[in-house]
Design an enzyme around this catalytic site. Structure first.
Site, PDB file in Angstrom:
ATOM      1  N   GLY A 171     -16.869   2.021  -1.022  1.00  0.00           N
ATOM      2  CA  GLY A 171     -17.772   2.966  -0.722  1.00  0.00           C
ATOM      3  C   GLY A 171     -18.824   3.342  -1.821  1.00  0.00           C
ATOM      4  N   TYR A 220       0.763  -1.171   0.225  1.00  0.00           N
ATOM      5  CA  TYR A 220       0.045  -0.025   0.086  1.00  0.00           C
ATOM      6  C   TYR A 220       0.992   1.109  -0.226  1.00  0.00           C
ATOM      7  CZ  TYR A 220      -3.570  -3.384   1.690  1.00  0.00           C
ATOM      8  OH  TYR A 220      -4.366  -4.244   2.013  1.00  0.00           O
ATOM      9  N   ALA A 233     -17.867  -2.117   0.315  1.00  0.00           N
ATOM     10  CA  ALA A 233     -17.745  -2.482  -1.237  1.00  0.00           C
ATOM     11  C   ALA A 233     -17.048  -1.110  -1.870  1.00  0.00           C
ATOM     12  CB  ALA A 233     -19.080  -2.695  -1.892  1.00  0.00           C
TER      13      ALA A 233
HETATM   14  N1  LIG Z   1      -6.149  -8.277   2.125  1.00  0.00           N
HETATM   15  C1  LIG Z   1      -6.223  -7.630   1.084  1.00  0.00           C
HETATM   16  O1  LIG Z   1      -5.999  -8.316  -0.132  1.00  0.00           O
HETATM   17  C2  LIG Z   1      -6.925  -6.410   0.917  1.00  0.00           C
HETATM   18  C3  LIG Z   1      -7.638  -5.795  -0.483  1.00  0.00           C
HETATM   19  C4  LIG Z   1      -8.335  -4.730  -0.337  1.00  0.00           C
HETATM   20  C5  LIG Z   1      -8.489  -3.990   0.805  1.00  0.00           C
HETATM   21  N2  LIG Z   1      -7.731  -4.486   2.057  1.00  0.00           N
HETATM   22  C6  LIG Z   1      -7.963  -3.725   3.242  1.00  0.00           C
HETATM   23  O2  LIG Z   1      -9.264  -3.365   3.572  1.00  0.00           O
HETATM   24  C7  LIG Z   1      -9.492  -2.149   3.783  1.00  0.00           C
HETATM   25  C8  LIG Z   1     -10.736  -1.714   3.146  1.00  0.00           C
HETATM   26  O3  LIG Z   1     -11.061  -1.981   1.777  1.00  0.00           O
HETATM   27  P1  LIG Z   1     -11.355  -0.603   0.826  1.00  0.00           P
HETATM   28  O4  LIG Z   1     -10.750   0.540   1.592  1.00  0.00           O
HETATM   29  O5  LIG Z   1     -10.736  -1.051  -0.473  1.00  0.00           O
HETATM   30  O6  LIG Z   1     -12.914  -0.627   0.704  1.00  0.00           O
HETATM   31  P2  LIG Z   1     -13.920  -0.384   1.841  1.00  0.00           P
HETATM   32  O7  LIG Z   1     -13.459  -0.204   3.093  1.00  0.00           O
HETATM   33  O8  LIG Z   1     -15.197  -0.936   1.440  1.00  0.00           O
HETATM   34  O9  LIG Z   1     -14.266   1.185   1.277  1.00  0.00           O
HETATM   35  C9  LIG Z   1     -13.654   2.307   1.365  1.00  0.00           C
HETATM   36  C10 LIG Z   1     -14.201   3.442   0.670  1.00  0.00           C
HETATM   37  O10 LIG Z   1     -15.376   3.779   1.423  1.00  0.00           O
HETATM   38  C11 LIG Z   1     -15.342   5.223   1.740  1.00  0.00           C
HETATM   39  N3  LIG Z   1     -16.113   5.095   2.975  1.00  0.00           N
HETATM   40  C12 LIG Z   1     -15.598   5.043   4.398  1.00  0.00           C
HETATM   41  N4  LIG Z   1     -16.356   5.057   5.118  1.00  0.00           N
HETATM   42  C13 LIG Z   1     -17.483   5.558   4.609  1.00  0.00           C
HETATM   43  C14 LIG Z   1     -18.923   5.719   5.054  1.00  0.00           C
HETATM   44  N5  LIG Z   1     -19.140   5.773   6.262  1.00  0.00           N
HETATM   45  N6  LIG Z   1     -19.695   6.155   4.059  1.00  0.00           N
HETATM   46  C15 LIG Z   1     -19.543   6.203   2.803  1.00  0.00           C
HETATM   47  N7  LIG Z   1     -18.382   5.764   2.386  1.00  0.00           N
HETATM   48  C16 LIG Z   1     -17.297   5.606   3.116  1.00  0.00           C
HETATM   49  C17 LIG Z   1     -14.047   5.457   1.858  1.00  0.00           C
HETATM   50  O11 LIG Z   1     -13.870   6.856   1.652  1.00  0.00           O
HETATM   51  P3  LIG Z   1     -12.771   7.957   2.090  1.00  0.00           P
HETATM   52  O12 LIG Z   1     -11.375   7.388   1.750  1.00  0.00           O
HETATM   53  O13 LIG Z   1     -13.019   9.144   1.559  1.00  0.00           O
HETATM   54  O14 LIG Z   1     -12.827   8.046   3.672  1.00  0.00           O
HETATM   55  C18 LIG Z   1     -13.345   4.769   0.529  1.00  0.00           C
HETATM   56  O15 LIG Z   1     -13.483   5.357  -0.571  1.00  0.00           O
HETATM   57  C19 LIG Z   1      -8.440  -1.540   2.904  1.00  0.00           C
HETATM   58  O16 LIG Z   1      -8.168  -0.184   3.168  1.00  0.00           O
HETATM   59  C20 LIG Z   1      -7.333  -2.273   2.975  1.00  0.00           C
HETATM   60  O17 LIG Z   1      -6.589  -2.003   4.375  1.00  0.00           O
HETATM   61  C21 LIG Z   1      -7.131  -5.702   2.007  1.00  0.00           C
END
Ligand SMILES: NC(=O)c1ccc[n+]([C@@H]2O[C@H](COP(=O)([O-])OP(=O)(O)OC[C@H]3O[C@@H](n4cnc5c(N)ncnc54)[C@H](OP(=O)(O)O)[C@@H]3O)[C@@H](O)[C@H]2O)c1
Length: 291
Positions: free
Chosen positions: A216, A68, A214
């Site tokens: 966001g 990351y 998903a």
């Molecule tokens: N192990 C793996 O292979 C893997 C793969 C993917 C992700 N991950 C981890 O999982 C974490 C979460 O996944 P992700 O970030 O891809 O997706 P997510 O958590 O489903 O969504 C994040 C998005 O949602 C927005 N968001 C956050 N809180 C919100 C709310 N209350 N209402 C509306 N929108 C909201 C964020 O905006 P803002 O940024 O503007 O706050 C961002 O654009 C990652 O950050 C990473 O640490 C791990």
């Protein structure tokens, strides 16, 4: 304040703690995903308020990875500026070119240096692909646990079969498999169908749900899931994101969620997903409309 976790009494009352498998570690059920930290010029100057808001709220589990870009460095800088205890999860990327034990340990040392710490709380194999096979990778995880550089170890994106193999190999070292981090949400329920959730229950391993919102994206307008989420959110005076996260945490005691956030408002909103529980009818309605 809890000396070990640095979490305030008010937050401790709201955010439930869950076990990282049988590692003996208890962590907040809700953390913060940081894969966008450090991107597009977003460094510690911008993200320190987000980091501190998560600590204030007791959501002090930060999920990062060496891949990351900038995330580990940003977290390290935030930790220097706000030294309250933070729990750190990082990951090794098993690229085909990284076959030697030296490359594994060098990768971990790089993460520790960027994060500004001597050890992480949880170190994961980011994905199963490797010419080495699971056994050798898992042996290396055991080495870092034994060396005290990771308090607990686990995997990410592993199938149920791969989890059993990893758990069995770690057991030979007397070390438990603490977690499997996989994509899981109301919008992506694969772990229920592919037996990963069942394996987490059977092996007593934490399921760390990534992309719990998903990415966001709002559910499709007019879809059964969109209508059900909106209806429950209205009735409960919660947001759709809070309802979606509450469903996930109610699903099983083994589940933790790490919604990604780069704003204070999102961190605070996501913390509002705990401290209340969907009732049986609401839970069942969400299950029906999301299949
Ligand atoms: N192990 C793996 O292979 C893997 C793969 C993917 C992700 N991950 C981890 O999982 C974490 C979460 O996944 P992700 O970030 O891809 O997706 P997510 O958590 O489903 O969504 C994040 C998005 O949602 C927005 N968001 C956050 N809180 C919100 C709310 N209350 N209402 C509306 N929108 C909201 C964020 O905006 P803002 O940024 O503007 O706050 C961002 O654009 C990652 O950050 C990473 O640490 C791990």
């Amino acid at each position: 304040m809890d000396e070990k976790t640095g979490v305030t009494a008010a937050a401790l009352a709201a955010i439930p703690f869950r076990s990282l498998g049988t590692s003996g570690m208890r962590v907040p059920a809700l953390g913060v995903g940081t894969n966008r930290w450090g991107r597009r010029g977003k460094g510690a100057d911008e993200l320190l308020p987000v980091f501190s808001a998560a600590l204030d709220a007791g959501a002090n589990l930060f999920d990062t990875a060496e891949v990351y870009l900038g995330s580990e460095t940003t977290i390290g800088e935030c930790r220097r500026r706000d030294p309250r205890p933070a729990l750190l999860v990082s990951k090794f990327a098993p690229y085909p070119t990284r076959l030697s034990a030296r490359s594994f340990h060098k990768a971990l040392e790089g993460s520790l240096t960027r994060l500004g710490t001597d050890s992480v709380d949880l170190y994961l194999i980011h994905f199963p692909f490797s010419l080495l096979g699971i056994g050798i990778l898992v042996d290396r995880l055991a080495e870092v646990a034994r060396a005290g550089k990771a308090r607990a170890v686990g995997v990410s994106n592993f199938s149920a079969r791969q989890m059993y193999a990893a758990a069995e190999r770690l057991e030979r070292h007397g070390i438990p498999l603490a977690a499997n981090e996989v994509q899981f949400s109301l919008f992506h329920r694969d772990p229920e169908g592919n037996c990963v959730l069942e394996a987490c229950r059977e092996l007593d391993v934490a399921l760390i749900a990534y992309r719990p919102l998903a990415g966001g994206r709002s559910p499709q307008e007019g879809s059964a899931l969109g209508r059900t989420l909106a209806g429950i959110a209205r009735a409960r005076e919660k947001t759709v994101a809070q309802v979606a996260l509450n469903w996930l945490l109610r699903k099983d005691e083994h589940v933790l969620a790490i919604p990604g956030a780069t704003s204070v408002a999102h961190v605070r909103e996501n913390v509002g997903a705990v401290g209340w529980t969907l009732d049986d009818d609401e839970f069942a309605a969400l299950e029906r409309s999301s299949t």
